[in-house]
Design a protein around this motif. Sequence first.
Motif, short mmCIF file in Angstrom:
data_model
loop_
_atom_site.label_atom_id
_atom_site.label_comp_id
_atom_site.label_asym_id
_atom_site.label_seq_id
_atom_site.Cartn_x
_atom_site.Cartn_y
_atom_site.Cartn_z
N LEU A 1 -16.24 -4.47 -3.43
CA LEU A 1 -14.93 -4.49 -4.10
C LEU A 1 -14.01 -3.40 -3.55
CD1 LEU A 1 -15.71 -5.18 -7.86
CD2 LEU A 1 -14.65 -6.68 -6.17
N ILE A 2 -14.60 -2.22 -3.32
CA ILE A 2 -13.79 -1.12 -2.77
C ILE A 2 -13.27 -1.50 -1.38
CG2 ILE A 2 -13.95 1.22 -1.86
CD1 ILE A 2 -15.73 1.86 -4.27
N THR A 3 -14.17 -2.10 -0.58
CA THR A 3 -13.76 -2.55 0.75
C THR A 3 -12.60 -3.54 0.64
OG1 THR A 3 -16.09 -2.42 1.32
CG2 THR A 3 -14.65 -3.43 2.93
N ALA A 4 -12.73 -4.47 -0.31
CA ALA A 4 -11.68 -5.47 -0.48
C ALA A 4 -10.35 -4.82 -0.85
CB ALA A 4 -12.09 -6.47 -1.55
N LEU A 5 -10.40 -3.86 -1.77
CA LEU A 5 -9.16 -3.18 -2.18
C LEU A 5 -8.53 -2.43 -1.01
CD1 LEU A 5 -10.12 -1.89 -5.74
CD2 LEU A 5 -8.68 -3.83 -5.10
N LEU A 6 -9.40 -1.78 -0.21
CA LEU A 6 -8.90 -1.05 0.96
C LEU A 6 -8.17 -2.01 1.90
CD1 LEU A 6 -9.16 1.90 1.84
CD2 LEU A 6 -11.10 1.24 3.24
N ASN A 7 -8.77 -3.19 2.11
CA ASN A 7 -8.15 -4.18 2.99
C ASN A 7 -6.82 -4.67 2.44
OD1 ASN A 7 -9.99 -4.30 5.07
ND2 ASN A 7 -11.33 -5.67 3.94
N ILE A 8 -6.80 -4.91 1.13
CA ILE A 8 -5.55 -5.38 0.53
C ILE A 8 -4.47 -4.31 0.69
CG2 ILE A 8 -4.46 -5.97 -1.67
CD1 ILE A 8 -7.09 -7.31 -2.48
N GLY A 9 -4.88 -3.05 0.52
CA GLY A 9 -3.93 -1.95 0.67
C GLY A 9 -3.36 -1.88 2.08
N VAL A 10 -4.24 -1.97 3.08
CA VAL A 10 -3.78 -1.91 4.47
C VAL A 10 -2.91 -3.11 4.80
CG1 VAL A 10 -4.58 -2.17 6.83
CG2 VAL A 10 -5.54 -0.41 5.41
N ASP A 11 -3.27 -4.26 4.26
CA ASP A 11 -2.47 -5.47 4.48
C ASP A 11 -1.05 -5.26 3.95
OD1 ASP A 11 -1.88 -8.04 5.18
OD2 ASP A 11 -2.57 -8.90 3.28
N ALA A 12 -0.97 -4.69 2.74
CA ALA A 12 0.35 -4.46 2.14
C ALA A 12 1.14 -3.44 2.95
CB ALA A 12 0.18 -3.99 0.70
N LEU A 13 0.43 -2.37 3.40
CA LEU A 13 1.10 -1.33 4.19
C LEU A 13 1.60 -1.92 5.51
CD1 LEU A 13 1.72 1.66 4.08
CD2 LEU A 13 -0.44 2.10 5.24
N GLY A 14 0.76 -2.73 6.13
CA GLY A 14 1.13 -3.35 7.40
C GLY A 14 2.37 -4.21 7.22
N ARG A 15 2.41 -4.96 6.11
CA ARG A 15 3.56 -5.83 5.86
C ARG A 15 4.81 -4.97 5.62
NH1 ARG A 15 2.66 -8.81 1.13
NH2 ARG A 15 0.50 -8.18 1.39
N TYR A 16 4.61 -3.86 4.90
CA TYR A 16 5.73 -2.98 4.62
C TYR A 16 6.32 -2.42 5.92
CZ TYR A 16 8.19 1.23 3.12
OH TYR A 16 9.13 2.21 2.95
N ILE A 17 5.42 -1.96 6.80
CA ILE A 17 5.90 -1.38 8.06
C ILE A 17 6.59 -2.46 8.91
CG2 ILE A 17 5.17 -0.30 10.22
CD1 ILE A 17 3.01 1.12 8.68
N ARG A 18 6.00 -3.66 8.92
CA ARG A 18 6.61 -4.75 9.71
C ARG A 18 8.01 -5.04 9.19
NH1 ARG A 18 1.84 -7.94 9.39
NH2 ARG A 18 2.99 -9.65 8.46
N ARG A 19 8.15 -5.01 7.87
CA ARG A 19 9.46 -5.31 7.30
C ARG A 19 10.43 -4.16 7.60
NH1 ARG A 19 7.81 -6.64 2.22
NH2 ARG A 19 8.32 -4.55 1.55
N LYS A 20 9.94 -2.94 7.45
CA LYS A 20 10.74 -1.74 7.68
C LYS A 20 11.27 -1.72 9.11
CE LYS A 20 11.76 1.96 5.31
NZ LYS A 20 12.73 1.81 4.27
N LEU A 21 10.40 -2.07 10.05
CA LEU A 21 10.82 -2.06 11.45
C LEU A 21 11.43 -3.40 11.86
CD1 LEU A 21 7.72 -0.28 13.06
CD2 LEU A 21 9.89 0.73 12.42
N ALA A 22 11.55 -4.32 10.88
CA ALA A 22 12.11 -5.65 11.15
C ALA A 22 11.38 -6.35 12.29
CB ALA A 22 13.60 -5.55 11.44
N LEU A 23 10.06 -6.40 12.18
CA LEU A 23 9.26 -7.04 13.22
C LEU A 23 8.90 -8.45 12.79
CD1 LEU A 23 6.82 -4.09 13.91
CD2 LEU A 23 8.80 -4.73 15.27
N GLN A 24 9.16 -9.39 13.66
CA GLN A 24 8.80 -10.79 13.37
C GLN A 24 7.44 -11.08 13.98
OE1 GLN A 24 10.66 -13.65 12.14
NE2 GLN A 24 11.73 -12.06 11.02
#
Lengths: 216, 488, 292
Positions: free
Chosen positions: B460-483
């Motif tokens: 479960l902890i592993t899953a949460l960590l992955n979800i967190g990184v996924d969200a962070l990755g999406r945030y950075i992609r949006r921030k840098l306007a990366l398609q």
Amino acid sequence: MPGFDFHGLTASFNGERVIGPLSLHVNEGEHVALVGKSGAGKSTLIRLLYDRLESEASLIPQGLGLVNALPVFHNVFMGQLDRHPGWYNALTLIRPFRRDRDTVKALLKELEIPEKQWIPTAALSGGQRQRVAIARAIYRQAPVLLADEPISALDGPMAHLVMKTLTNRFSTSIIALHDVDMALRYCNRIIGIQDGQVALDEAASSLVASDIMSLY
Amino acid sequence: MFSYPTVRASFIFLAIALGGLLVADIAITTANPWQDLGRFFLGVATPNFFSTEGLMTALLRTVAFAFVGVTIGSLAGFLLALGYRFLPVRIFCAFIRSIHELFWALIFLQFFGFHPLTGVLAIAIPYSGIFAKVYSEIFEESDPEPGRLLPPGTGSVSAFLYARIPDCWEQIRTYTSYRLECGLRSSAILGFVGLPTLGFYLESSFSQGMYSDAGAMLILFYILIATLPLWVRPKLLPFYILAAPFFLGDGFPIVWGNVERFFTEDIIPAPLRDGEGLAGLSAWFGDVMVTEALPGIWNTIVLTQIALVATGIISLLAFPLISNHFGGPVRRTSGHVLLVIARSTPEYILAYILLQLWGPSMLPAVVALALHNGGIIGHLIGRQTNTIQLRPDSPTGFTRYSWELVPRVYRSFLAFLFYRWEIIMRETAILGILGIYTLGFYVDSAIQNIRFDRAMVLILITALLNIGVDALGRYIRRKLALQTMQTC
Amino acid sequence: MVIKHLRKWLVSGLLSFSAVTAVQAQTFVFTAIPDEDETKLVERFRGVADYLSEQLDVDVRYIPVKSYAAAVSAFRNNQVQLAWFGGLSGVQARRLVPGSEAIAQGVEDEAFVTYFIANTSTEIEPAGSLADLEDNLRGKTFTFGSKGSTSGRLMPEFHLRDTFGEAPESVFSRVGFSGNHTRTLRLVEAGTYEVGALNFQVWEKELADGNIDTDAVQVIWKTPAYPDYQWTIRGDVNERFGEGFKDKVTKALLELDDPALLESFPRSGFIPASNDDYEPIRKTAENIGILD
């Protein structure tokens, strides 16, 4: 309600008013040509009317709105999806019923593309695609036609054929046109749009081409 | 140059990775790593295709598990995609895809045992979460106009069938067939935990140093993946899908009592099971966190960040290999072969091989992750450069690379990299099973000690960590306007 | 169309699963912990399966597994009814399956020993007690066998903790789990790890077969004796395979005298065992926190 009467039509884009407020009264049997410079608000007005008229109107948008992966038949058939139950539509997607095939075929024949019935619309030329969208609008059998430059990609004789067909098939129509001669020939009322307002509204019989050109 | 946000972001990540290197355990511990590597390549050069009578069966099973798993996954994913606008569905999908196939397999092994269902579900469940996400993205991007033009009163099913599906079909098809290739890789590595696929024999041969046998298996696997477009034909697909369930092997019957026991006893934290109440539970949980979860999380993050940057470097080095702007057809063809091998070898197998050859440390894991993911991104970027038209008098060689090409592809390169961030972390956690001290190591230890309650907490902890990184990755992609596109 | 395919597919899938269930109901299945190279295990236990099949008059099948825990789980889930366990895995399995019994052990398993081995490049000399080796061992790299192994993990870890009062991770600079005894031997021989701990039987057999480079690796310490491997059977086999089945299996194992088969274990023969014989193992496991 084939005729209609709307007041206070407005539309804004990015906070900037592009249409209206304007009022529009159209009687049954009128074929209205919307003319005016590009950007004057014709397309927006047609959209507005489509939203108001809902099931009363068939729309031919400038972008055509075809499903490119589907054959011509299915694109036309989409005009009547509301008349059949879901299973009927699903079956038609796999194997159309004879009755529908015949009706659509007759319609395509009228528009001179019967041989394209089973070709995906992605593979058609611009003019052919435009006629598919027209066939779909006709197939829908709504009392009012709203069309945005429906003959822009058609050559002379074909453009005449289409305009004749459309004005015959629909008792009432509003068609945005940039071809003034076509407008005068097939429509009985001309409305000129300028900066989102009605700048001209006359019977076609009382106008000549040069009267309209002042709008451009 | 630092005024560009993309460049700044790159350097921040580079700095984090360099910091990670200082604390990471990077070493080659074998006495003769190059000799072993030589023996391995000799083995690949002299493959022995007749080592195990089971090899062909294993290959067949690998294909069968992939087909059944991906088919079920895509159907379930399709249904989930329809409800993807509802938050609970999105959360559910994010959760099931954040748990790696191998973890799912380890869970199902505990109550289904060696039943084909274990392997099928291990692939189907995380894949349905991934399919749901990508399918829904494809639906969203489809042209809404035909739907708007339908007569009011059209049934939603009819509207979906006519106005949505046909428009998305090609993309759905492409993505699903790409996933089938991933499914083959997943299916193969399931053998490492005991399912009857290729990994089963690969692990045996490798651990015994029988490199010729292992080489033969790897070669067969590459051939299988490379020839995928030849034998997976739309017309043959129904046949494969119908036939695949019959080739999953027999396994052992499911005892349903085991399923019930797993959910009502095994995964209940020990203090609760023994009636020690909440006080016992918090002590137990504290122990799991301090001795297992925190060290695991730390190592997983450190390794992920190093591997991410290494992946980026490898991709930037690798894309000229297949780019039209450099060299002739011979070099390009060999470049293609190299990248195909790099990206068709599952990182788990790559890490396993390197671990055998170099001994245990984070190094084999970093290299494996970088080679596999770098191969994928390098391939995509290289293909992208082929669509770039350079002016006739443009510079050549390194100047062309650094002035003309890299600046043009850098944004999509970053987009791909951040897209794969989550995938790299999921793999990093899993590599722990091989003995690197990431979260997977502690999950495996808990399972080896028959402590499924601990294993579940760590998963479960592993899953949460992955979800967190996924969200962070999406945030950075949006921030840098990366398609980005999905097929990555 | 899709729905139709799906339904067909589901039905055929279910049919194939249930057909399998029917066929296997009467097969007696056993497994063994994967403590050595798989080829050796498969060869050895296929021989045992043939022998048992002949003696018991039922189909007997051996399934190889990839980890100690998988062997325990298969036993617990009743997918296998008999298993060749190590001391620790046997204790774990019998705790999880009430009514299961240790029925036979190897003659050598009464007094089993773990060897600590070291690569000769470390220049560690063999010693009589582990405490004497403290200076030599500190800071070296060390590998256990499997995480769930008695001779490869439990006992060596116990003695390390007992002697140095510290966790192995703080005694050595690097601690790994090779997976099985053969691999521990190979890794230390190759110098990947400097020191390792393995099952003495594996060492002796490999030595006798000439498979060890004695210039590269040597034994540096031997643990005191403890009970290890045993055959454990589920308590419910009589209900499934007929009255007296457990006794028949026990008898067959105790009477196994095929020299080639015994040699492959390697054991000189099997003798009766009981659950109580493994109490010391259970206590040790609880002591170092592997068992709750």
